[in-house]
Design a protein around this motif. Structure first.
Motif, PDB file in Angstrom:
ATOM      1  N   VAL A  73      49.227  -1.279  50.905  1.00 42.95           N
ATOM      2  CA  VAL A  73      48.256  -1.939  50.042  1.00 42.95           C
ATOM      3  C   VAL A  73      47.964  -3.333  50.594  1.00 42.95           C
ATOM      4  CG1 VAL A  73      48.986  -0.716  47.952  1.00 42.95           C
ATOM      5  CG2 VAL A  73      50.038  -2.908  48.520  1.00 42.95           C
ATOM      6  N   PRO A 102      44.864   0.912  48.041  1.00 41.54           N
ATOM      7  CA  PRO A 102      46.038   1.689  48.448  1.00 41.54           C
ATOM      8  C   PRO A 102      45.669   2.823  49.395  1.00 41.54           C
ATOM      9  CG  PRO A 102      45.332   2.355  46.265  1.00 41.54           C
ATOM     10  CD  PRO A 102      44.475   1.179  46.649  1.00 41.54           C
ATOM     11  N   THR A 105      46.736   1.260  42.357  1.00 42.48           N
ATOM     12  CA  THR A 105      46.987  -0.134  42.028  1.00 42.48           C
ATOM     13  C   THR A 105      46.426  -0.357  40.632  1.00 42.48           C
ATOM     14  OG1 THR A 105      44.960  -0.699  43.249  1.00 42.48           O
ATOM     15  CG2 THR A 105      47.044  -1.011  44.375  1.00 42.48           C
ATOM     16  N   VAL A 107      51.846  -1.397  42.074  1.00 40.44           N
ATOM     17  CA  VAL A 107      51.618  -0.121  42.750  1.00 40.44           C
ATOM     18  C   VAL A 107      52.368   0.962  41.979  1.00 40.44           C
ATOM     19  CG1 VAL A 107      51.850   1.167  44.895  1.00 40.44           C
ATOM     20  CG2 VAL A 107      51.363  -1.290  44.961  1.00 40.44           C
TER      21      VAL A 107
END
Length: 656
Positions: free
Chosen positions: A29, A15, A358, A368
């Protein structure tokens, strides 16, 4: 979840965040998806906001997104026509991505300079005539089987998944991205005599900090140090001498270096938890987290007057805050929890007071999550990447996981879980043992347990002594004692689970991979009467040959078992193969360099010679990570073989 449902495993990682995704900001991501039909993995960069995730890049193999400090550009990796990951850069507000490198074996994760003008990566550079490069003084590119012989003089010459190391050292590359017309970068900034790793920029942009073997690999060592690399001329100089290994580092605005790593001060190389350390140039490192209770993983992030780190704890991986100015190592209960609960964080990033992670949960292989670092509010889940596992009518759904606790023979508590099939039971049981041994089973969605539970088996998993996440003593309990207290714990947790009325204590199988394969082989020989059959995969079966054939065997065998040949024999399942009386599957991958296939060969031959009903399942072209990241079709085929094995020897419906 069925065997071929791995295509529904959408897993986010890497991320990077700009602002608060819940309020006008966005996170990016990389999301990986197995493509079983094409036998490959698709990876895309996705933009995540309060409305969920939307695909942001057009490539099918894009990964490792990193926003520039000014939040105007996104760097990421995109594979070229030769399937090599190269650095790409794209404007965040729209526009085509442009490739900026042409590195011979591809690039590592991008790292932005503080002024957003340069990107640093690590990359491997082959010797002439190897890995598709031309031979010196000619245009000839020999194929792999026509390359010149390798002359090897060191023990640290190869590693599973990466292959040979000394003929393709990893160097540091710096790319200036301000000139859109510049030629693609294909050369290194450094020419160090060893591999460099985990670069991070100093805050003034004049240099980078990297991890390298002690004395720049002049001799074989298990120790790493931190080195300063001049960003202009590539000069490498020692910055911080450590107490052992280093995984990653961060540099604070005032120049203090925080890094994660393990101490080797007492000579121990295994079962050693990583901690968070702080040091200034020229000073000795100070450990900020207690070795006895804290096991850190991932990359630290400096935030305010603290440092955020991911920490293992009883089958979870959460984010904790460590005060940067602590004067003594803090115990686990002295660290503030930033993101906790039944989650397993794989990575996280911070922008201002917003953290994006994540993380896997019991019902998802990865989502997420956003956390406000200024409040005590609950984390907010922004995605539903696991939706296909619930909404596809052809998928049986996600099976529930329940905690189980037991007590070992000497009174030691044992912790684990059972993943349950549908129905009231009593269900047949599979005791699945994890690898390591210094690893851990967790609360996270586990595809293997889900597949077996969907087929009708109750799956018992857990963390015997030797596992990580339960403190130093727990993790080191099997050093010099493999096949003792760990076996007691494996069986004790099984006994605790079998107290449930919905589990059938008379129909139990055992299986595991790597160290779990070792445990399976050992238990089948010493406690085989408790099980109907065994599946031992990528196992250590003979410490004597493992010591000479494994990529880590040259130190791992001595560290865990000892150098005495007789003790290695006593601790080898192969020694007791003739005691096995239950059907036994040996599964292995041809290119496994961690637990080489000779370990499977020897076990299979010994079992067959002893008259055991044994089979040998071999996967071509795969390494040690087959079950986690092998070719998608091989992963499906493996599941099919596992289920066929248990259908034969442990049918869900008992044979009358």
């Amino acid at each position: 979840m069925l065997a071929n449902d791995i295509s529904h495993l959408h897993v986010p990682s890497s991320p990077t965040v700009s602002g608060d995704p819940r309020n006008g900001g966005a996170a990016f991501v990389a999301v990986s998806r197995p493509d079983v039909e094409q036998d490959t993995y698709r990876s895309t960069i996705e933009r995540v906001t309060a409305d969920g995730a939307v695909r942001w890049t057009a490539g099918e193999h894009d990964s490792s997104p990193v926003l520039s400090p000014d939040r105007r550009l996104l760097a990421f990796l995109r594979t070229d026509e030769k399937d090599r990951p190269q650095v790409a850069v794209a404007p965040v507000d729209g526009g085509e991505a442009r490739i900026v490198t042409a590195l011979p074996l591809g690039a590592g994760t991008p790292v932005w300079s503080p002024d957003s003008t340069r990107i640093a990566v690590t990359a491997r550079f082959p010797e002439p005539g190897r890995y598709g490069s031309t031979t010196s003084g000619s245009d000839r590119r020999p194929t792999a089987n026509a390359e010149a012989p390798r002359l090897i003089t060191r023990l640290d010459f190869h590693v599973d998944g990466a292959g040979y190391l000394l003929d393709k050292p990893q160097q540091l590359v710096v790319v200036d991205v301000t000139d859109r017309d510049a030629a693609l970068v294909d050369t290194a900034l450094t020419s160090a005599p060893c591999s460099l790793a985990a670069p991070v920029w100093y805050t003034d942009g004049s240099a980078l900090l990297v991890v390298a073997p002690r004395d720049l690999g002049e001799r074989e060592t298990h120790d790493d140090d931190l080195y300063r690399v001049d960003a202009t001329d590539g000069t490498v100089a020692l910055a911080i001498r450590t107490e052992g290994s280093v995984s990653s580092a961060a540099v604070s605005p005032d120049g203090v270096v925080f890094y994660t790593g393990a101490s080797h001060a007492d000579g121990r190389l295994v079962g050693e938890p990583e901690g968070l350390w702080a040091a200034a140039h020229g000073s000795d490192p100070v450990r900020l987290t207690a070795r006895e209770t804290v096991d850190v993983t991932g990359t630290p992030i400096v935030h305010g007057d603290g440092v955020l780190v991911a920490v293992l704890d009883r089958g979870t991986v959460g984010v904790r805050r460590v005060p940067a100015t602590t004067t003594e190592p803090l115990q686990l209960d002295g660290l503030t929890t930033v993101l906790g609960g039944h989650v397993v964080v794989s990575d996280f990033a911070v922008d201002g007071d917003v953290l994006v992670a994540t993380a896997a949960t019991p019902t998802s292989p990865g989502e997420v999550v956003v956390v406000d670092l200024t409040s005590d509010g609950e984390p907010v889940v922004l995605t539903d990447l696991a939706a296909p596992l619930r909404t596809d009518a052809a998928v049986p759904g996600v099976r529930r996981i329940e905690e189980v606790s037991g007590t070992s023979a000497d009174g030691t508590p044992v912790h684990g879980w059972v993943v349950l099939p549908e129905g009231d039971g009593p269900h047949p049981v599979l005791r699945v043992v994890h690898g390591g041994p210094f690893g851990q089973d967790t609360w996270a969605f586990f595809d293997e347990a889900q597949v077996y539970a969907s087929a009708g088996y109750a799956v018992v998993i857990g963390n015997p002594r030797g596992s990580g996440g339960y403190g130093l003593d727990h993790g080191r309990a099997v050093i010099g004692a493999m096949g003792t207290v760990d076996v007691d714990d494996v069986l004790a947790l099984l006994d605790a689970a079998l107290e449930r009325p919905d589990l059938d204590a008379d129909r139990v199988g055992i299986m595991g991979g790597s160290y779990g394969g070792f445990m399976t082989s050992w238990v089948a020989a010493h406690h085989g009467e408790r099980f109907v059959a065994a599946w031992s995969e990528r196992a250590v079966n003979a410490w004597d040959s493992f010591a000479g054939s494994s990529d880590i065997g040259w130190f791992f065998a001595d560290a865990y078992v000892g150098a005495d040949p007789e003790e290695q024999r006593r601790r080898s399942p192969l020694t007791y193969a003739a005691q096995v009386t239950i059907p036994f599957m040996v599964a292995h991958s041809e290119e496994d360099w961690r637990c080489p296939i000779e370990q499977g060969h020897r076990q299979f031959v010994a079992l067959k010679r002893a008259g055991v009903d044994a089979s040998f399942l071999v996967f071509p072209g795969e390494g040690h990570e087959l079950s986690r990241s092998g070719r998608p079709q091989h992963r499906v085929q493996r599941f099919e073989h596992v289920l066929a094995w248990w259908a034969e020897h442990l049918p869900v419906t008992p044979v009358a």
